[in-house]
Design a protein around this motif. Structure first.
Motif, short mmCIF file in Angstrom:
data_model
loop_
_atom_site.label_atom_id
_atom_site.label_comp_id
_atom_site.label_asym_id
_atom_site.label_seq_id
_atom_site.Cartn_x
_atom_site.Cartn_y
_atom_site.Cartn_z
N ARG A 139 0.81 -1.23 0.00
CA ARG A 139 0.00 0.00 0.00
C ARG A 139 0.84 1.27 0.00
O ARG A 139 0.54 2.23 -0.70
N SER A 140 1.91 1.28 0.79
CA SER A 140 2.67 2.53 0.93
C SER A 140 3.42 2.90 -0.33
O SER A 140 3.93 4.01 -0.45
N GLY A 141 3.49 1.98 -1.30
CA GLY A 141 4.16 2.32 -2.56
C GLY A 141 3.31 3.18 -3.47
O GLY A 141 3.80 3.74 -4.46
N TRP B 13 17.94 10.00 10.47
CA TRP B 13 16.58 10.26 10.95
C TRP B 13 15.78 11.04 9.92
O TRP B 13 14.57 10.90 9.83
N GLN B 14 16.47 11.87 9.15
CA GLN B 14 15.76 12.63 8.12
C GLN B 14 15.19 11.72 7.05
O GLN B 14 14.07 11.90 6.58
N PHE B 20 8.33 8.07 6.76
CA PHE B 20 7.29 7.85 7.77
C PHE B 20 6.28 9.00 7.81
O PHE B 20 5.15 8.80 8.21
N GLY B 21 6.72 10.18 7.45
CA GLY B 21 5.83 11.32 7.56
C GLY B 21 5.75 11.85 8.98
O GLY B 21 4.79 12.55 9.33
N HIS B 22 6.72 11.49 9.83
CA HIS B 22 6.79 12.03 11.19
C HIS B 22 8.11 12.79 11.32
O HIS B 22 9.01 12.63 10.50
N LEU B 38 4.61 0.91 13.54
CA LEU B 38 4.62 2.31 13.11
C LEU B 38 3.97 2.47 11.73
O LEU B 38 4.03 3.54 11.13
N GLY B 39 3.39 1.38 11.23
CA GLY B 39 2.66 1.46 9.96
C GLY B 39 3.51 1.33 8.72
O GLY B 39 3.08 1.72 7.63
#
Lengths: 191, 91
Positions: A139-141, B13-14, B20-22, B38-39
């Motif tokens: 999905r994340s792709g 981390w960048q 991740f979008g966090h 964490l998805g």
């Protein structure tokens, strides 16, 4: 389909090698269709191993076994079907043996194979169908590696339950912008 | 091709924050979480590995690693060991 592979098309990455699938491997896959944890593609109800193997050759237009270069083991199969040279499209499917489904490195094979198809057949667009159960791993792709072009709701019957069928695609523009640059990064270092 | 040793480990981390979008700080605070928690799915981890390899071409994760058993701290460990030959503090 047997075609001479242009020498400029790499079939080996740092972790994977694309090889013509030996018949013995297809027989092994047939045995795995007896397991619950196999991709839907392999859950089809084939009457005999011979019929299964024959269909794997006859129903695909280009196909490779995925070899783990470190162990030499064959870990999956990547195939193109419904190849349409007029429209410049093909469907791609990736099926990994159960023990390798959640690994990351076998995904290098998708980059090699996409490049092979775009170069060898001069395609405009590669497409894929994925049922909900398998799509959660991809999905994340969406919007980065591929476009999600549609969802057919309750379209597939899996284990007695209906699931959505996702339609994804990578057109040549996205391939050149996102996929092709990855090819150089995953290619095996020169010996 | 990226350099063998990144000049600034914040780059690690960048890269993760981008995928991740966090924020990098949020991720640092969840370093014991698995990627799945964490998805993150396999495709995103594939992207993370490739992006980290652009910082350090020797970076890789174990062949058997998957998102269910790999934590952010594990990634940091793989990255710093491959980069500096020792485990970094990550802070």
């Amino acid at each position: 389909m047997t075609a001479r592979i242009p020498p400029s098309v790499p079939l080996t990455s740092r972790h994977t090698r694309l090889r013509p699938p030996p018949v013995s491997f297809l027989h092994h896959i047939y045995e795995r269709t007896r397991c619950d944890d196999v991709p839907v593609l392999w859950n089809a109800d084939y009457e005999t191993p011979e019929r299964f193997v024959r269909s794997m050759y006859a129903d695909n237009d280009a196909q490779f076994a995925i070899e783990d270069v470190r162990s030499g083991r064959l870990v999956g199969l990547i195939s193109a079907y419904e190849l349409d040279l007029h429209h410049g499209t093909a469907y791609v499917t990736l099926a990994l043996l159960p023990g390798y489904r959640l690994r990351v490195w076998p995904l290098e094979a998708t980059i090699l194979f996409a490049n092979y198809l775009f170069v060898r057949f001069n395609l405009r667009k590669l497409c894929g169908r994925s049922v909900q159960r398998d799509f959660v791993q991809l999905r994340s792709g969406a919007d980065h590696f591929f476009d999600l072009e549609g969802v057919l709701h309750d379209h597939a019957m899996i284990d007695g339950e209906t699931q959505d069928l996702y339609l994804a695609a990578v057109d040549r523009e996205r391939w050149l912008r996102v996929g092709k640059p990855l090819l150089d990064r995953i290619r095996a270092p020169a010996v | 091709m990226g350099a063998d040793v990144p000049e600034d480990l914040d780059a690690f981390w960048q890269v993760l924050a981008t995928v991740f979008g966090h924020s990098g700080q949020e991720l640092r605070e969840n370093r014991d979480s698995t990627l799945a928690e964490l998805g993150i799915d396999e495709v995103s981890l594939f992207r993370i590995v490739l992006d980290l390899q652009s910082l350090n071409r020797h970076f890789d994760i174990p062949a058997q690693a998957d998102v269910r058993d790999t934590t952010l701290d594990d990634l940091w460990h793989y990255f710093t060991v491959m980069t500096h030959g020792h485990r970094g503090s990550g802070t």
